[in-house]
Design a protein around this motif. Sequence first.
Motif, short mmCIF file in Angstrom:
data_model
loop_
_atom_site.label_atom_id
_atom_site.label_comp_id
_atom_site.label_asym_id
_atom_site.label_seq_id
_atom_site.Cartn_x
_atom_site.Cartn_y
_atom_site.Cartn_z
N GLN A 1 0.91 -2.64 -11.60
CA GLN A 1 1.85 -1.64 -12.10
C GLN A 1 1.60 -1.33 -13.57
O GLN A 1 1.64 -0.18 -13.99
CB GLN A 1 3.28 -2.13 -11.88
CG GLN A 1 3.71 -2.16 -10.42
CD GLN A 1 5.09 -2.77 -10.23
OE1 GLN A 1 5.57 -3.52 -11.07
NE2 GLN A 1 5.73 -2.46 -9.11
N SER B 1 2.43 2.45 -8.18
CA SER B 1 3.66 2.94 -8.77
C SER B 1 4.60 1.79 -9.12
O SER B 1 4.58 0.73 -8.49
CB SER B 1 4.37 3.88 -7.78
OG SER B 1 5.69 4.15 -8.19
N GLN B 2 5.44 2.02 -10.14
CA GLN B 2 6.43 1.01 -10.53
C GLN B 2 7.42 0.75 -9.39
O GLN B 2 8.10 -0.27 -9.38
CB GLN B 2 7.20 1.49 -11.77
CG GLN B 2 6.36 1.60 -13.02
CD GLN B 2 5.95 0.24 -13.56
OE1 GLN B 2 6.65 -0.75 -13.37
NE2 GLN B 2 4.81 0.17 -14.25
N ARG B 3 7.50 1.66 -8.43
CA ARG B 3 8.44 1.51 -7.31
C ARG B 3 7.83 0.78 -6.12
O ARG B 3 8.56 0.37 -5.22
CB ARG B 3 8.93 2.90 -6.86
CG ARG B 3 9.69 3.67 -7.93
CD ARG B 3 10.28 4.95 -7.34
NE ARG B 3 9.24 5.83 -6.82
CZ ARG B 3 8.60 6.74 -7.55
NH1 ARG B 3 8.89 6.87 -8.83
NH2 ARG B 3 7.68 7.51 -7.01
N ASN B 4 6.54 0.62 -6.12
CA ASN B 4 5.86 0.05 -4.95
C ASN B 4 5.67 -1.46 -5.05
O ASN B 4 5.43 -2.00 -6.13
CB ASN B 4 4.49 0.71 -4.76
CG ASN B 4 4.62 2.16 -4.32
OD1 ASN B 4 5.71 2.61 -3.96
ND2 ASN B 4 3.51 2.89 -4.35
N ASN C 1 7.55 -3.97 -5.00
CA ASN C 1 8.45 -4.84 -5.75
C ASN C 1 9.07 -5.94 -4.88
O ASN C 1 9.53 -6.96 -5.39
CB ASN C 1 9.57 -4.03 -6.41
CG ASN C 1 9.05 -3.22 -7.59
OD1 ASN C 1 8.23 -3.70 -8.36
ND2 ASN C 1 9.52 -1.99 -7.74
N SER C 2 9.06 -5.74 -3.58
CA SER C 2 9.58 -6.78 -2.68
C SER C 2 8.71 -8.04 -2.71
O SER C 2 9.13 -9.10 -2.26
CB SER C 2 9.67 -6.24 -1.25
OG SER C 2 8.39 -5.88 -0.77
#
Length: 368
Positions: free
Chosen positions: A346, A352-355, A357-358
């Motif tokens: 990231q 992406s900063q949204r991808n 994260n889990s």
Amino acid sequence: MPMRAEAEFAPMWAIPPGRTISDLMKSRGVASTHLARSVDMSDDDFGSLLEGRRALTVQIAERLEAELGASAGFWLCREEQYREQLAQLTDGVDPDNDDYQAWLKSLPLKQMQELGWVEPTNDKREKLRRCLAFFDVPNLDAWLRTYSDVKGAAAFRTSETFAEDEVATAAWLRLGELEADKIKCKPWNPSLFAEQLSQIRALTTIPNPSEFLPKLQRICAEAGVAVVVVKAPKGCRASGATFFGGPDKAVLLLSVRYLSDDQFWFSFFHEAGHLVLHWDADLLILETSDGPMSPQEDEANKFATEQLIPPGLQARLPAASRSLKGIMRLARDAGVSYGIIVGQMQFRGLVSQRNYNSLKNRYKWNGD
């Protein structure tokens, strides 16, 4: 103490006779419980005597003469000198004084009380006394000389998301100092500490701080580094700091501002970089977000990145970012958590900063 100025000539502390009593007890092998009984005091009252909160009387002086050898006159003279010094230092310490009111107002006092750093009280004079005692200073002048330049006390990683408050930062540093004092360490050994970092990298795969933090502290203590995690009060935007609690004891202080594994461990290895690269130079300065990053911060960032993902594996980041399987395989090969790999991807704009994260571990610390 790392924040204490060395070039100070005006006395900042009054030394109670109890300090001399403790030194003599230690040198002569006299147990405190024995001496307490000898002066006809409970252990708690004897502790108050050593700390200067209880006056040393003629009767106590005579018993000390019999037990420790120094004359009763010596002990009474020490008591008189201490009380005179204490009176000078506490003269003008008044909660109604404008300067003291402003100082108390600038402290994150509510949080300091909620976090257990300072015992709450409704008595304003006692509140002031407790706050001064927390910082181990007798008056505001001593506090200003000791903490007015926290920028010279530690090397910081900071975020422009949070407002700077040097008073809050001083409180955070002070508690870090107190907590570090509780950790027994072997003498500072920079080469051993550098060698241990590959072992520490394996701890990143442990998801629970209650499991990995004791191991981290134990490993670092072997090399003379006290690792302390202290929640930052409002206004303190530091995520980490390094300083020396003595000539043979390094302190690596981390806040819990960042709760994901990639941010926490990057902060740790960044501060470790300062200790490995800069410990023998006068380069521990506060880095703020409103100025250019210093070369030392750049070096610590590069050090942290290479410790977490060795250079030989960094070349695989672009290809690995294309799939979940690639991320997981690279993390296993590097021996770090999945979240650390995602965080680096990231940061570099590979994902992406949204991808993903889990894949990051979200830590829960005591008190959260």
